[in-house]
Design a protein around this motif. Structure first.
Motif, PDB file in Angstrom:
ATOM      1  N   ILE A 293       0.855  -1.189   0.000  1.00  0.00           N
ATOM      2  CA  ILE A 293       0.000   0.000   0.000  1.00  0.00           C
ATOM      3  C   ILE A 293       0.891   1.238   0.000  1.00  0.00           C
ATOM      4  O   ILE A 293       1.752   1.401   0.856  1.00  0.00           O
ATOM      5  N   GLN A 294       0.678   2.078  -0.984  1.00  0.00           N
ATOM      6  CA  GLN A 294       1.568   3.220  -1.185  1.00  0.00           C
ATOM      7  C   GLN A 294       1.149   4.452  -0.388  1.00  0.00           C
ATOM      8  O   GLN A 294      -0.032   4.766  -0.268  1.00  0.00           O
ATOM      9  N   LEU A 295       2.165   5.134   0.146  1.00  0.00           N
ATOM     10  CA  LEU A 295       1.961   6.425   0.794  1.00  0.00           C
ATOM     11  C   LEU A 295       2.406   7.526  -0.168  1.00  0.00           C
ATOM     12  O   LEU A 295       3.460   7.422  -0.792  1.00  0.00           O
ATOM     13  N   GLY A 296       1.609   8.558  -0.283  1.00  0.00           N
ATOM     14  CA  GLY A 296       1.966   9.691  -1.136  1.00  0.00           C
ATOM     15  C   GLY A 296       2.931  10.609  -0.410  1.00  0.00           C
ATOM     16  O   GLY A 296       2.575  11.182   0.626  1.00  0.00           O
ATOM     17  N   PRO A 297       4.161  10.793  -0.909  1.00  0.00           N
ATOM     18  CA  PRO A 297       5.185  11.558  -0.181  1.00  0.00           C
ATOM     19  C   PRO A 297       5.096  13.064  -0.367  1.00  0.00           C
ATOM     20  O   PRO A 297       5.945  13.795   0.117  1.00  0.00           O
ATOM     21  N   TRP A 298       4.067  13.551  -1.068  1.00  0.00           N
ATOM     22  CA  TRP A 298       3.960  14.968  -1.363  1.00  0.00           C
ATOM     23  C   TRP A 298       2.843  15.644  -0.569  1.00  0.00           C
ATOM     24  O   TRP A 298       2.539  16.811  -0.782  1.00  0.00           O
ATOM     25  N   ALA A 299       2.221  14.921   0.363  1.00  0.00           N
ATOM     26  CA  ALA A 299       1.071  15.467   1.101  1.00  0.00           C
ATOM     27  C   ALA A 299       1.523  16.319   2.280  1.00  0.00           C
ATOM     28  O   ALA A 299       2.686  16.301   2.693  1.00  0.00           O
ATOM     29  N   SER A 300       0.569  17.041   2.847  1.00  0.00           N
ATOM     30  CA  SER A 300       0.838  17.910   4.000  1.00  0.00           C
ATOM     31  C   SER A 300      -0.095  17.579   5.158  1.00  0.00           C
ATOM     32  O   SER A 300      -1.284  17.308   4.932  1.00  0.00           O
ATOM     33  N   PRO A 301       0.404  17.632   6.391  1.00  0.00           N
ATOM     34  CA  PRO A 301      -0.456  17.394   7.550  1.00  0.00           C
ATOM     35  C   PRO A 301      -1.373  18.576   7.863  1.00  0.00           C
ATOM     36  O   PRO A 301      -2.229  18.479   8.738  1.00  0.00           O
ATOM     37  N   ASP A 302      -1.214  19.669   7.135  1.00  0.00           N
ATOM     38  CA  ASP A 302      -1.978  20.876   7.422  1.00  0.00           C
ATOM     39  C   ASP A 302      -3.281  20.986   6.653  1.00  0.00           C
ATOM     40  O   ASP A 302      -3.926  22.038   6.645  1.00  0.00           O
ATOM     41  N   GLU A 303      -3.693  19.885   5.993  1.00  0.00           N
ATOM     42  CA  GLU A 303      -4.973  19.846   5.283  1.00  0.00           C
ATOM     43  C   GLU A 303      -5.413  18.403   5.166  1.00  0.00           C
ATOM     44  O   GLU A 303      -4.620  17.473   5.316  1.00  0.00           O
ATOM     45  N   LYS A 304      -6.698  18.212   4.912  1.00  0.00           N
ATOM     46  CA  LYS A 304      -7.255  16.872   4.760  1.00  0.00           C
ATOM     47  C   LYS A 304      -7.180  16.412   3.312  1.00  0.00           C
ATOM     48  O   LYS A 304      -7.228  17.220   2.386  1.00  0.00           O
ATOM     49  N   GLY A 305      -7.107  15.097   3.124  1.00  0.00           N
ATOM     50  CA  GLY A 305      -7.175  14.513   1.800  1.00  0.00           C
ATOM     51  C   GLY A 305      -6.046  14.930   0.875  1.00  0.00           C
ATOM     52  O   GLY A 305      -4.932  15.232   1.305  1.00  0.00           O
ATOM     53  N   PHE A 306      -6.366  14.965  -0.424  1.00  0.00           N
ATOM     54  CA  PHE A 306      -5.363  15.282  -1.434  1.00  0.00           C
ATOM     55  C   PHE A 306      -4.865  16.715  -1.273  1.00  0.00           C
ATOM     56  O   PHE A 306      -3.668  16.988  -1.294  1.00  0.00           O
ATOM     57  N   GLY A 307      -5.796  17.635  -1.139  1.00  0.00           N
ATOM     58  CA  GLY A 307      -5.462  19.018  -0.820  1.00  0.00           C
ATOM     59  C   GLY A 307      -4.696  19.762  -1.892  1.00  0.00           C
ATOM     60  O   GLY A 307      -4.611  19.352  -3.050  1.00  0.00           O
ATOM     61  N   THR A 308      -4.111  20.898  -1.483  1.00  0.00           N
ATOM     62  CA  THR A 308      -3.369  21.775  -2.394  1.00  0.00           C
ATOM     63  C   THR A 308      -1.877  21.458  -2.420  1.00  0.00           C
ATOM     64  O   THR A 308      -1.204  21.707  -3.418  1.00  0.00           O
ATOM     65  N   ALA A 309      -1.353  20.934  -1.321  1.00  0.00           N
ATOM     66  CA  ALA A 309       0.086  20.683  -1.226  1.00  0.00           C
ATOM     67  C   ALA A 309       0.548  19.609  -2.195  1.00  0.00           C
ATOM     68  O   ALA A 309       1.671  19.672  -2.712  1.00  0.00           O
ATOM     69  N   SER A 310      -0.293  18.615  -2.440  1.00  0.00           N
ATOM     70  CA  SER A 310       0.116  17.505  -3.295  1.00  0.00           C
ATOM     71  C   SER A 310       0.498  17.984  -4.695  1.00  0.00           C
ATOM     72  O   SER A 310       1.555  17.625  -5.221  1.00  0.00           O
ATOM     73  N   GLN A 311      -0.348  18.815  -5.288  1.00  0.00           N
ATOM     74  CA  GLN A 311      -0.047  19.315  -6.626  1.00  0.00           C
ATOM     75  C   GLN A 311       1.137  20.275  -6.590  1.00  0.00           C
ATOM     76  O   GLN A 311       2.007  20.245  -7.461  1.00  0.00           O
ATOM     77  N   PHE A 312       1.202  21.101  -5.549  1.00  0.00           N
ATOM     78  CA  PHE A 312       2.306  22.050  -5.432  1.00  0.00           C
ATOM     79  C   PHE A 312       3.648  21.325  -5.305  1.00  0.00           C
ATOM     80  O   PHE A 312       4.616  21.649  -5.996  1.00  0.00           O
ATOM     81  N   ASN A 313       3.692  20.322  -4.441  1.00  0.00           N
ATOM     82  CA  ASN A 313       4.947  19.600  -4.249  1.00  0.00           C
ATOM     83  C   ASN A 313       5.335  18.795  -5.482  1.00  0.00           C
ATOM     84  O   ASN A 313       6.524  18.668  -5.808  1.00  0.00           O
TER      85      ASN A 313
END
Length: 519
Positions: A293-313
């Motif tokens: 099961i893969q973890l997405g390494p581009w996420a942020s703890p400062d928002e829920k779900g996919f959020g804005t950080a994933s695309q930014f990172n």
């Protein structure tokens, strides 16, 4: 009859293919209406009958449905959720393509063999090589097919982590919705019957053990399992499972990986659960790699779900910036490694009590110029702006002197064209020599299930014991297992979903039609 003879008879009945159990509706479902057939056989009477039923409406499901419809077969798509698209709609809309016109325009030499090699390396050699080749061989054609259906791509190629060279195309929306919406529009125009709030309850098999339909709850309200009217839908050619993974099924994912507790967020939509997988297993499907099961390494703890950080990172920090430990101000991994390597590295950043110490990813204005979610990230303070490195250090509690020294070392590495610290590919690396700066706290989230049911290159689901196809049952996309091995490379979910979906649709149309009875 002796006790032993009785036991042997019962065992034979149980191993006959599970038809009796399926028709009885495992789990306390209502008895199915039947009618007497010829030669004493029992024939199910269906409420509705089509040639092909597709379960799931993401990349794989919509691709399968459209490909099947191209052959003239009648197709029904069902989805248990109130809106179509599932995880695919909130996906980043990036597709890895080997040999795209944009690569050639930019002078990038790529090949199917190179993409296969990259995915094998990321998968730690656990991949199903034949299925892997099928996917990589189909990316260029499938990308063209998507374009013909109205998908629009950004006019440049991106370099995602784990790929040896730039090969990633992305929708202009930076979202999978840029693929799903055109496909749904095309499906409706083609006369495909689209049914939402329709949940699979179980499969219906005939006396020969072939899947000939499904029992559903029509008018289902997720997650209220007993809502909706029980109905029977017949599929004279086959059923295609495009039901995705189980990243939001906390209980089931924790059975596979105990460390993936409820404290770890997921990028998946609420309907990413395991019941469809379990129904396939109940009729003999072979589950493989469920613990991968893969973890997405581009996420942020400062928002829920996919959020804005994933695309930014993904589009800014990783290709054009660096990630540092907030305690030392220093890099600690290759920012363009595959997802597993990056997520594993980030998860090691903990204090003496085992609590997360969130690393900081950052780039400057030049690196962030293509990041479409930057404004939203700033608005909700997921991303923070600093005019100087001293200010950036103060925002995140990083030792300023160490941070500036790290940036200086990075700039020298870019000039030299070689990352001596972590071996990062430097084809599109850029210097970080002036602000403003944009930073984000990072922590992985549950993202993708590499495991699922075993299929062959005809997209037929294979039986656990015989390793032969379960007649009438096909699967595509994240519902299947083995293609990605231990870790999926970024942008390969769209590639897999579209290629295997189209393959499943085409193969299902070639199945022999069985005669079904309507109620």
């Amino acid at each position: 009859m002796s006790e032993k003879q009785k036991m042997d008879h019962s065992r034979r009945q149980l191993l006959k293919g599970g038809a009796a159990l399926t028709l009885a509706g495992i789990g306390g479902a209502a008895t199915l209406p039947v009618m007497a057939g010829t030669q004493g056989k029992v024939q199910t009477k269906f409420d509705e009958i089509v040639d092909i039923i597709v379960i799931g409406s993401g990349f794989a499901g919509m691709s399968a449905a459209l490909k099947a419809r191209e052959s003239g077969d009648s197709v029904m798509v069902i989805d248990k959720m109130p809106v179509f698209g599932g995880n695919s709609t909130i996906n980043g809309g990036a597709m890895a393509v080997a040999g795209s016109p944009l690569q050639k325009k930019e002078g990038i030499e790529d090949s199917v063999d190179t993409m296969v090699a990259d995915m094998l390396e990321a998968g730690r050699g656990m991949n199903d090589v034949e299925m892997l080749k099928l996917v990589c061989n189909g990316t260029a054609e499938s990308c063209e097919w998507l374009t013909e259906h109205g998908v629009k791509w950004k006019p440049f190629v991106q370099h995602f982590g784990g790929h040896s060279l730039p090969r990633v195309l992305q929708t202009v929306e930076s979202s999978g919705a840029g693929i799903i919406r055109p496909l749904i529009k095309a499906a409706k125009k083609a006369g495909i019957d689209m049914r939402n709030q329709t949940k699979l309850e179980s499969f219906v098999k005939n006396d020969e053990g072939r899947v000939i339909g499904i029992k559903v709850r029509d008018g289902f309200y997720f997650p209220r399992n007993k809502t909706g009217k029980v109905r029977l839908f017949g599929a004279s050619k086959g059923v295609i499972m495009a039901t995705g993974g189980f990243g939001r099924d906390i209980e089931y994912r924790q059975m596979q990986q105990p460390k993936l507790t409820k404290e770890l967020d997921s990028t998946n939509h609420a309907g990413a659960t395991s019941e469809a997988l379990k129904q396939m297993m109940l009729i003999g499907a072979n589950p493989i790699h469920l613990d991968q099961i893969q973890l997405g390494p581009w996420a942020s703890p400062d928002e829920k779900g996919f959020g804005t950080a994933s695309q930014f990172n993904t589009i800014a920090t990783y290709p054009s910036g660096i990630v540092v430990d907030s305690r030392t101000g220093e890099r600690f991994f290759n920012e363009l490694a595959d997802r597993k390597a990056r997520a594993d590295a980030i998860m090691t950043r903990r204090d003496e009590q085992g609590n997360p110490v969130y690393p900081i990813g950052f780039t400057n204005a030049e690196g962030a110029k293509k990041a479409q979610t930057l404004a939203w990230g700033l608005k909700y303070k997921v991303i923070q702006q600093a005019e100087t490195l001293d200010e950036l250090a103060q925002l995140y509690g990083i030792p300023a002197k160490a941070l500036k020294e790290q940036v200086s070392r990075w700039n020298k590495a870019v000039s030299a064209g070689k990352d001596r610290e972590f071996g990062r590919p430097m084809q599109k690396a850029m210097k970080l020599d002036q602000g403003p700066w944009y930073g984000v706290r990072m922590w992985p989230k549950v993202h993708y299930c590499m495991g699922g049911v075993r299929v062959n290159t005809h997209s037929q689901v294979l039986h656990l014991i015989t390793d032969k196809p379960i007649e009438g049952l096909f699967a595509a996309g994240e519902a299947t297992g083995g293609i990605h091995g231990a870790s999926r490379l970024g942008a390969c979910a769209v590639a897999e979903g579209v290629v295997t979906g189209r393959n499943a649709g085409q193969m299902c149309t070639q199945s022999k039609r069985v005669e079904l009875a309507q109620a």
